[in-house]
Write a protein that holds these residues in place. Structure first.
Motif, mmCIF file in Angstrom:
data_model
loop_
_atom_site.group_PDB
_atom_site.id
_atom_site.type_symbol
_atom_site.label_atom_id
_atom_site.label_comp_id
_atom_site.label_asym_id
_atom_site.label_seq_id
_atom_site.Cartn_x
_atom_site.Cartn_y
_atom_site.Cartn_z
ATOM 1 N N VAL A 357 2.109 -4.537 -28.353
ATOM 2 C CA VAL A 357 1.621 -3.707 -27.239
ATOM 3 C C VAL A 357 0.779 -4.523 -26.257
ATOM 4 O O VAL A 357 0.549 -4.105 -25.122
ATOM 5 N N ASN A 358 0.302 -5.692 -26.700
ATOM 6 C CA ASN A 358 -0.417 -6.605 -25.804
ATOM 7 C C ASN A 358 -0.408 -8.002 -26.410
ATOM 8 O O ASN A 358 0.053 -8.196 -27.544
ATOM 9 N N ASP A 359 -0.890 -8.973 -25.653
ATOM 10 C CA ASP A 359 -0.902 -10.353 -26.140
ATOM 11 C C ASP A 359 -2.141 -10.675 -26.960
ATOM 12 O O ASP A 359 -2.153 -11.664 -27.707
ATOM 13 N N MET A 360 -3.163 -9.857 -26.846
ATOM 14 C CA MET A 360 -4.405 -10.110 -27.589
ATOM 15 C C MET A 360 -4.167 -10.052 -29.085
ATOM 16 O O MET A 360 -4.819 -10.754 -29.869
ATOM 17 N N SER A 361 -3.201 -9.208 -29.487
ATOM 18 C CA SER A 361 -2.931 -9.005 -30.915
ATOM 19 C C SER A 361 -1.964 -10.041 -31.485
ATOM 20 O O SER A 361 -1.620 -9.958 -32.663
ATOM 21 N N VAL A 397 -5.608 -7.364 -21.278
ATOM 22 C CA VAL A 397 -6.259 -6.128 -21.733
ATOM 23 C C VAL A 397 -7.667 -6.454 -22.199
ATOM 24 O O VAL A 397 -8.016 -7.617 -22.418
ATOM 25 N N ASN A 398 -8.466 -5.419 -22.376
ATOM 26 C CA ASN A 398 -9.851 -5.594 -22.830
ATOM 27 C C ASN A 398 -10.051 -5.180 -24.276
ATOM 28 O O ASN A 398 -11.133 -5.398 -24.836
ATOM 29 N N ASP A 399 -8.992 -4.604 -24.858
ATOM 30 C CA ASP A 399 -9.120 -4.068 -26.210
ATOM 31 C C ASP A 399 -7.825 -4.315 -26.965
ATOM 32 O O ASP A 399 -6.734 -4.192 -26.386
ATOM 33 N N PRO A 400 -7.890 -4.661 -28.262
ATOM 34 C CA PRO A 400 -6.666 -4.942 -29.032
ATOM 35 C C PRO A 400 -5.695 -3.773 -29.114
ATOM 36 O O PRO A 400 -4.502 -3.980 -29.361
ATOM 37 N N ASP A 401 -6.186 -2.553 -28.913
ATOM 38 C CA ASP A 401 -5.304 -1.385 -28.985
ATOM 39 C C ASP A 401 -4.791 -0.928 -27.617
ATOM 40 O O ASP A 401 -3.985 -0.003 -27.534
ATOM 41 N N GLU A 402 -5.254 -1.572 -26.556
ATOM 42 C CA GLU A 402 -4.855 -1.180 -25.204
ATOM 43 C C GLU A 402 -3.425 -1.633 -24.917
ATOM 44 O O GLU A 402 -3.019 -2.730 -25.299
ATOM 45 N N VAL A 403 -2.652 -0.787 -24.259
ATOM 46 C CA VAL A 403 -1.283 -1.116 -23.904
ATOM 47 C C VAL A 403 -1.282 -1.929 -22.613
ATOM 48 O O VAL A 403 -1.810 -1.488 -21.588
ATOM 49 N N SER A 404 -0.687 -3.118 -22.646
ATOM 50 C CA SER A 404 -0.632 -3.970 -21.454
ATOM 51 C C SER A 404 0.107 -3.273 -20.325
ATOM 52 O O SER A 404 1.180 -2.700 -20.531
#
Length: 616
Positions: A357-361, A397-404
């Motif tokens: 859902v994002n690159d942070m994860s 994104v600013n949060d690991p659960d946020e959708v890019s």
């Protein structure tokens, strides 16, 4: 001061002349209706027409289907260039996927099956004929299951794919039982299996990509679940598979995963699918999977069915060794792991992954030794761009659960919601306010269109193309289960809005209208062109674009062109030499608005009807 006075007087006289013409138009329109009703018996009809008539519309443009071309009653003051029919061998001509030209290009990575357009000196300046016996397609949903043989007279697939239930020849029609190579028992049951894992029923999945689609039965049966699939397949030995799809009323284009990027924006599709599509997913360092990753939205699903999935059971039937198939699947698993795709299911011959859902994860994102990042700063700049084995970064994104890129609502709510690309100011020049204004404007335009062409949303037009789609508001205004719209964003448009169109739950493609579109002739029922000729002024010839429109338009198909009056006068003149019946209509805000609308109907004619053909 005399010249100024003369100028004022001329304008005054012109205004009076326009007023007289409009009044005469109203008079004769109402008089004609009254006379047809029968000497006084139709007084109420005449009164109603007086109330409702838009006097800029002439009443004798016929949008009905007759299967034989009406004679043009139009009288033009200037000589019109008459375009001759092409030779009948060009009946299924595709200018950028010509089979003879294709063989001059390398076969490596399917390069020869990609777009290779005719140079200017080889372009055809004639009208592509329909085959003898051509008839209007069956209305949807009957067209999903039946196609007239005369429209696509090729029986090879009925033999090659007989066991797999792709298509059967029955009398004067083809019947499509809904089967496929991986779902000979029918696409419905196959989709039910997928829906047990993927949230198809609740509107989360709306847009899908089918790679190597065959006759697009997967996309055809997704439609009743309110999912729009963009299906593609090459023009190859499986003659007319994409043509069959479009005759069935299913979205499809000629295309292939080869050496250039797919003509779609990043983060477009909710779901991508390969059912025994013969694409070497693990080859070229996973380049093809990385291209799917680019076009798949965060949290989207990738389905792979057929080889090499479940190779332990099927290696003998597939006539391949265990070692070969095991190595192929391992390459796919390794690339999926690099991309941080989560494998959510493998059952039988169907495997399903879900994109991050994002690159942070994803821990691999910043490890250049494992995974190279694409250097392009614009992931949507894809037209004729070389495909690379690299990762397309997602928006931060600013949060690991946020959708890019932002959350997308379920369909149909997303259709008229502000797309995240607009609300986050990712498309320069577009704001929430301008989106809402554009949406309302096109609702107004479409209401005006329907006053002229009453068949617009009746089911008469199934396959619709918008040649300059903007934010997709025309398609949103006419959205219906009876039709679908191919939203084209020209490659020379000021802004790339196609990503926002997909966020609305619509589908589309990038294209340069100086070239042929990736489709067969006679595959669209209605073509809408807003400002396309102004956009391409000094880019390519007007007649090139009009002849391409004619190629892809069905006999008795309709055209709506919206542009400045000076442009439309030129369009009207050329179109009159193309066997189109045309009428120009004032803007719905009145005759003083310089933007006008040209309505046209392509006449019915087929190859060999005492036509003088061009020498091409």
């Amino acid at each position: 001061m005399a010249p100024k006075a003369n100028s004022t007087e001329n304008r005054r006289r012109s205004s009076i002349s326009i007023f007289i013409v409009i009044c005469m138009c109203c008079f004769f329109y109402v008089l004609g209706a009254w006379q047809k009703s029968g000497f006084g018996k139709g007084d109420s009809i005449a009164v109603e027409i007086t109330k409702r008539t838009d006097c800029s519309v002439l009443p004798n443009l016929n949008f009905e289907t007759h299967h034989s071309g009406p004679k043009s009653t139009q009288v033009l003051s200037n000589p019109v260039k008459k375009f001759k029919p092409c030779h009948y061998r060009y009946t299924d001509y595709t200018p950028c996927q010509d089979q003879n030209r294709a063989m001059k290009f390398p076969r490596e990575n399917m390069n020869y099956r990609e777009r290779h357009c005719a140079p200017q000196n080889e372009k055809l300046y004639c009208l592509i004929p329909a085959p003898k016996g051509y008839v209007a397609p069956f209305p949807w949903p009957k067209s999903r299951d039946y196609v007239p043989y005369a429209n696509v007279p090729y029986k090879s697939l009925t033999v090659e794919k007989a066991v797999q239930n792709w298509v059967q020849y029955e009398g004067n029609v083809f019947r499509f039982p809904g089967g496929g190579t991986q779902f000979p028992q029918g696409a419905d049951k196959y989709i039910e299996q997928l829906a047990s894992v993927i949230p198809i029923a609740n509107g989360t999945v709306r847009t899908a990509l089918d790679t190597g689609c065959g006759v697009a039965s997967w996309g055809a049966y997704l439609l009743k679940r309110n999912v729009l699939a963009m299906s593609f397949a090459p023009r190859d030995s499986h003659e007319a598979q994409v043509q069959f799809a479009l005759e069935r009323g299913v979205p499809a284009v000629i295309g292939v995963l080869g050496t250039i990027k797919l003509p779609y924006p990043a983060r477009a599709f909710d779901m991508a699918h390969c059912s025994r599509c013969l694409i070497p997913w693990g080859a070229n360092n996973g380049m093809y999977m990385m291209e799917v990753d680019r076009v798949l939205r965060p949290g989207g699903y990738w389905i792979l069915s057929g080889p090499p999935i479940n190779w332990r059971t099927n290696y003998q039937a597939w006539q391949r060794t265990k070692e070969d198939l095991e190595a192929e699947q391992q390459k796919i698993e390794d690339v999926a792991s690099l991309l941080c795709w989560d494998k959510v299911s493998e059952k039988g011959e169907i495997a399903i992954w879900r994109k991050r859902v994002n690159d942070m994860s994803c821990p691999n994102i910043n490890d250049e030794d494992k995974l190279s990042k694409c250097l392009s700063t614009d992931p949507d700049a894809v037209w004729y761009e070389k495909m690379e084995a690299c990762l397309t970064p997602l928006p931060q994104v600013n949060d690991p659960d946020e959708v890019s890129g932002g959350e997308i609502k379920t369909f149909p709510a997303r259709l008229n919601s502000v797309p995240p690309r607009v609300s986050t100011n990712s498309i320069p020049g577009y704001t929430t306010e301008s989106f809402q204004k554009d949406n309302n404007l096109w609702k107004k335009h479409v209401r005006a269109y329907k006053r002229v062409n009453k068949y617009l949303d009746s089911g008469r037009y199934r396959n619709i193309m918008d040649m300059n789609a903007g934010l997709g508001s025309f398609a949103a205004a006419i959205e219906s289960p009876k039709l679908w719209v191919m939203n084209v964003v020209p490659t020379i448009a000021d802004m790339g809005t196609l990503g926002a169109i997909y966020e609305r739950g619509l589908i589309g493609i990038y294209h340069d209208w100086c070239e042929g579109f990736s489709t067969y002739p006679r595959t669209y029922d209605l073509i809408h062109a807003n400002g396309i000729f102004t956009l391409y002024k000094n880019k390519c010839k007007m007649e090139d674009i009009l002849l391409e429109m004619d190629r892809i338009l069905r006999p008795e198909g309709a055209v709506i062109v919206r542009d400045h009056v000076d442009v439309l006068i030129k369009v009207k003149s050329i179109a009159s030499g193309m066997r189109w019946n045309t009428r120009m209509v004032d803007h719905e805000d009145g005759p003083l608005v310089p933007e006008k609308v040209l309505f046209a109907v392509k006449q019915y004619w087929v190859a060999g009807e005492n036509n003088k053909t061009a020498t091409a």
